[in-house]
Design a protein around this motif. Structure first.
Motif, PDB file in Angstrom:
ATOM      1  N   LEU A   4       0.984  -1.262  -0.076  1.00  0.00           N
ATOM      2  CA  LEU A   4      -0.067  -0.015  -0.092  1.00  0.00           C
ATOM      3  C   LEU A   4       0.967   1.225   0.013  1.00  0.00           C
ATOM      4  O   LEU A   4       1.602   1.375   0.977  1.00  0.00           O
ATOM      5  CB  LEU A   4      -1.099   0.075   1.175  1.00  0.00           C
ATOM      6  N   TYR A   5       0.857   2.038  -1.236  1.00  0.00           N
ATOM      7  CA  TYR A   5       2.014   2.840  -1.499  1.00  0.00           C
ATOM      8  C   TYR A   5       0.770   4.191  -0.954  1.00  0.00           C
ATOM      9  O   TYR A   5      -0.401   4.546  -1.615  1.00  0.00           O
ATOM     10  CB  TYR A   5       2.445   2.968  -2.632  1.00  0.00           C
ATOM     11  N   ILE A   6       1.019   5.000  -0.193  1.00  0.00           N
ATOM     12  CA  ILE A   6      -0.030   6.183   0.156  1.00  0.00           C
ATOM     13  C   ILE A   6       0.898   7.741   0.401  1.00  0.00           C
ATOM     14  O   ILE A   6       1.997   7.699   0.528  1.00  0.00           O
ATOM     15  CB  ILE A   6      -0.582   5.845   1.712  1.00  0.00           C
ATOM     16  N   ALA A   7      -0.061   8.601   0.504  1.00  0.00           N
ATOM     17  CA  ALA A   7       0.124   9.973   1.067  1.00  0.00           C
ATOM     18  C   ALA A   7      -0.704  10.072   1.904  1.00  0.00           C
ATOM     19  O   ALA A   7      -1.888  10.204   1.934  1.00  0.00           O
ATOM     20  CB  ALA A   7      -0.006  11.151  -0.315  1.00  0.00           C
ATOM     21  N   PRO A   8       0.029  10.458   3.224  1.00  0.00           N
ATOM     22  CA  PRO A   8      -0.829  10.972   4.440  1.00  0.00           C
ATOM     23  C   PRO A   8      -1.925  11.820   4.395  1.00  0.00           C
ATOM     24  O   PRO A   8      -2.902  11.657   4.881  1.00  0.00           O
ATOM     25  CB  PRO A   8       0.249  11.315   5.482  1.00  0.00           C
ATOM     26  N   ILE A  94      -1.779   3.365  -4.121  1.00  0.00           N
ATOM     27  CA  ILE A  94      -1.506   2.462  -5.019  1.00  0.00           C
ATOM     28  C   ILE A  94      -1.353   1.072  -4.126  1.00  0.00           C
ATOM     29  O   ILE A  94      -0.573   1.155  -3.271  1.00  0.00           O
ATOM     30  CB  ILE A  94       0.005   2.554  -5.647  1.00  0.00           C
ATOM     31  N   ILE A  95      -2.270   0.324  -4.518  1.00  0.00           N
ATOM     32  CA  ILE A  95      -2.515  -1.174  -3.933  1.00  0.00           C
ATOM     33  C   ILE A  95      -2.082  -2.167  -4.839  1.00  0.00           C
ATOM     34  O   ILE A  95      -2.483  -2.029  -5.937  1.00  0.00           O
ATOM     35  CB  ILE A  95      -4.001  -1.109  -3.372  1.00  0.00           C
ATOM     36  N   PHE A  96      -1.128  -3.253  -4.386  1.00  0.00           N
ATOM     37  CA  PHE A  96      -0.665  -3.982  -5.382  1.00  0.00           C
ATOM     38  C   PHE A  96       0.035  -5.375  -4.786  1.00  0.00           C
ATOM     39  O   PHE A  96       0.270  -4.917  -3.640  1.00  0.00           O
ATOM     40  CB  PHE A  96       0.057  -3.387  -6.479  1.00  0.00           C
ATOM     41  N   ASP A  97      -0.110  -6.302  -5.561  1.00  0.00           N
ATOM     42  CA  ASP A  97       0.684  -7.501  -5.032  1.00  0.00           C
ATOM     43  C   ASP A  97       1.618  -7.960  -6.453  1.00  0.00           C
ATOM     44  O   ASP A  97       1.663  -7.170  -7.362  1.00  0.00           O
ATOM     45  CB  ASP A  97      -0.005  -8.559  -4.314  1.00  0.00           C
ATOM     46  N   ASP A  98       1.714  -9.112  -6.384  1.00  0.00           N
ATOM     47  CA  ASP A  98       2.515  -9.721  -7.619  1.00  0.00           C
ATOM     48  C   ASP A  98       1.570  -9.661  -8.931  1.00  0.00           C
ATOM     49  O   ASP A  98       2.154  -9.683 -10.133  1.00  0.00           O
ATOM     50  CB  ASP A  98       2.922 -11.157  -7.340  1.00  0.00           C
ATOM     51  N   LYS A  99       0.339  -9.626  -8.823  1.00  0.00           N
ATOM     52  CA  LYS A  99      -0.355  -9.889  -9.952  1.00  0.00           C
ATOM     53  C   LYS A  99      -1.573  -8.890  -9.906  1.00  0.00           C
ATOM     54  O   LYS A  99      -2.109  -8.696 -11.270  1.00  0.00           O
ATOM     55  CB  LYS A  99      -1.241 -11.405  -9.850  1.00  0.00           C
ATOM     56  N   ILE A 110     -11.513  -2.789  -4.491  1.00  0.00           N
ATOM     57  CA  ILE A 110     -10.625  -3.345  -3.621  1.00  0.00           C
ATOM     58  C   ILE A 110     -10.816  -4.754  -3.266  1.00  0.00           C
ATOM     59  O   ILE A 110     -10.076  -5.497  -2.672  1.00  0.00           O
ATOM     60  CB  ILE A 110     -10.232  -2.087  -2.508  1.00  0.00           C
ATOM     61  N   ARG A 111     -12.102  -5.202  -3.306  1.00  0.00           N
ATOM     62  CA  ARG A 111     -12.520  -6.611  -2.696  1.00  0.00           C
ATOM     63  C   ARG A 111     -11.659  -7.597  -3.490  1.00  0.00           C
ATOM     64  O   ARG A 111     -11.547  -8.732  -2.975  1.00  0.00           O
ATOM     65  CB  ARG A 111     -13.948  -6.523  -3.025  1.00  0.00           C
ATOM     66  N   ARG A 112     -11.044  -7.151  -4.469  1.00  0.00           N
ATOM     67  CA  ARG A 112     -10.173  -8.362  -5.321  1.00  0.00           C
ATOM     68  C   ARG A 112      -9.077  -8.750  -4.637  1.00  0.00           C
ATOM     69  O   ARG A 112      -8.242  -9.632  -4.835  1.00  0.00           O
ATOM     70  CB  ARG A 112      -9.521  -7.830  -6.724  1.00  0.00           C
TER      71      ARG A 112
END
Length: 132
Positions: A4-8, A94-99, A110-112
């Motif tokens: 999870l990449y954020i800006a406060p 930005i929310i991510f994992d490997d896929k 986001i439920r994915r």
């Protein structure tokens, strides 16, 4: 692991963090204002996009407007260099994992990131409610 990449200062970032916590999903959080992305990390995110730069670049940001950027005329390396130099160009969170990748907070999308068995159980629950 989910990143999870954020800006406060971003309300969407706070919503995404709260959603992940509420659903007991482990994640690594990073403030990309205080610890900007490097070129390899920007490329990793770009690889996960469906539409390339338009998925991650905030065309409404002040820095985008000030630089008068024509995204279509940039090479990938030029785009990566710009994002590294001007981290405010990136949409957040930005929310991510490997896929999977989600940019911004969307309550449906986001439920994915829920585990498959949780999504399947929710689907069966909804189906049983509909058939009642």
């Amino acid at each position: 692991m989910i990143n999870l990449y954020i800006a406060p200062s971003s309300a969407s970032s706070r919503k995404a963090r709260a959603w992940l916590k509420d659903h007991d999903i482990a994640f690594n959080e990073r403030n990309i204002k205080s610890k900007p992305l490097n070129a390899a990390e920007v490329k990793q995110i770009l690889r996960l996009t469906e539409n390339g730069s338009e998925d991650i670049i905030s065309t409404r940001s002040n820095v985008f407007k000030e630089l008068h950027i024509d995204l279509d005329s940039l090479s990938v390396s030029q785009l990566v260099d710009l994002v590294v130099k001007y981290p405010d160009l990136i949409k957040r969170p930005i929310i991510f994992d490997d896929k999977r990748l989600e940019v911004g907070y969307n309550e449906e999308e986001i439920r994915r990131f829920l585990p498959r068995e949780v999504r399947t159980a929710e689907l069966h629950h909804l189906e049983s409610q509909l058939s009642s």
